[in-house]
Design a protein around this motif. Structure first.
Motif: not given
Length: 330
Positions: A116-144
């Motif tokens: 299966p394609a998904y099994d090719q990832i193995g252990p790891g994480f999915l990260a969501v990064l939200i960039h609202q502009g150069d003047d703002m700190q990016p948000y990062t959230g992660m899940t295994p």
């Protein structure tokens, strides 16, 4: 259904709301865009599948957020699929399309062509990064990495980071329309419970895999019953209904949720788009010294760079690069 109406819904995201059960959602069609994303590379089928699924998730998640600039997904694993990276750029003006790009890094020798394609990832994480502009700190959230798909990971992310019960139903693949050429077609539905206080989100773990929070941990009473009903209805969707082209998203919503009073909003067009440029490459190389740049210089005396997203090729005189640059890049 006419060809014109079919094309009108290709590469669009349709926001909707089920007023009777406090659920909002998105219907996605990603066709020509997915063709462009994947045509930039010659990926094996398993990697194509992972990139396609990640691009779909990125489009739906990005459209749910009031973005000023960019939302990115990064899937990193210890398996053959080392990295899947996607970007969703918010429309620059009303009426303009959102833009998507994606690429993958993988170890071809470790790929299992039968697994299966998904099994090719193995252990790891999915990260969501939200960039609202150069003047703002990016948000990062992660899940295994958990569950059986990237959609499962995204659902876990929303449960942990946002405490929002979320469900994705996705399908994609190559198809040939009568009299047409072969191309990618992809479609999906996203459901999400409207934000409110979560009675069981105590921080002590949940009922999901490895103690992750899941929808039953976040809802009770009528909310839990409404969420279950919306999910049962979504379970009846057929793959051909998701990808079209004969079923319009509005028709799909009425078929699935007519008793829940679906209300639709303006659709959002999506296009393939890359933000790479010669100036950005020069900026990224500005941290290197002249000595460092000699290791990047070809026998012909130039420094080359290729965009991993769109394949654009750039060439520079090393004298114009790095913090010790002697000449103008122009």
């Amino acid at each position: 259904m006419s060809l014109g109406s079919q094309i009108a819904w290709d590469d669009t995201i349709l926001p909707f709301q089920l007023d009777d059960c406090d659920v909002r959602g998105r219907v996605l069609r990603l066709d020509g865009v997915l063709d462009q994303v994947l045509s930039q590379h010659d990926y094996p089928p398993a990697i194509e599948a992972l990139v396609a699924e990640a691009a779909m998730l990125t489009a739906m998640i990005g459209q749910t957020i009031k973005l000023r600039w960019k939302l990115s997904l990064q899937i990193r694993g210890k398996g053959a699929a080392r990295l899947i990276a996607t970007d969703y750029y918010a429309p620059e003006a009303e009426g303009e399309p959102a833009r998507i790009r994606a690429y993958a890094s993988y170890d071809a020798e470790r790929l299992d062509p039968t697994g299966p394609a998904y099994d090719q990832i193995g252990p790891g994480f999915l990260a969501v990064l939200i960039h609202q502009g150069d003047d703002m700190q990016p948000y990062t959230g992660m899940t295994p990495i958990a569950g059986n798909s990237l959609a499962d990971c995204a659902e876990a992310y929303f449960a942990q980071s946002e405490q929002l019960p979320t469900r994705f139903s996705l399908t994609f693949g190559r198809s040939t329309l009568p009299g047409g050429t072969e191309g990618w077609r992809a479609g999906g539905v996203m459901l999400q419970h409207m934000p409110k206080a979560s009675p069981y989100a105590t921080g002590e773990g949940g009922s999901g895999e490895d103690g992750l929070l899941a929808a039953p941990d976040l809802l009770d009473g009528d909310d839990a019953e409404n969420w279950t009903r919306a999910n049962v209805l979504l379970d009846t969707v057929e793959e051909l209904e998701l990808i079209g082209p004969t079923v319009q998203p509005t028709e799909l919503l009425m078929r699935l949720f007519h008793e829940e009073t679906p209300r639709v909003f303006d659709s959002q067009p999506v296009a393939f788009g890359c933000t790479c440029s010669a100036d950005k490459v020069v900026e990224s190389l500005s941290i290197y010294s002249a000595k460092d740049l000699t290791h990047m210089t070809t026998d012909e005396g130039i420094v080359t760079a290729d965009c991993q997203f769109c394949g654009a090729h750039y060439e520079f005189d090393p004298k114009t690069l790095g913090f010790e640059a002697k000449d103008d890049a122009s």
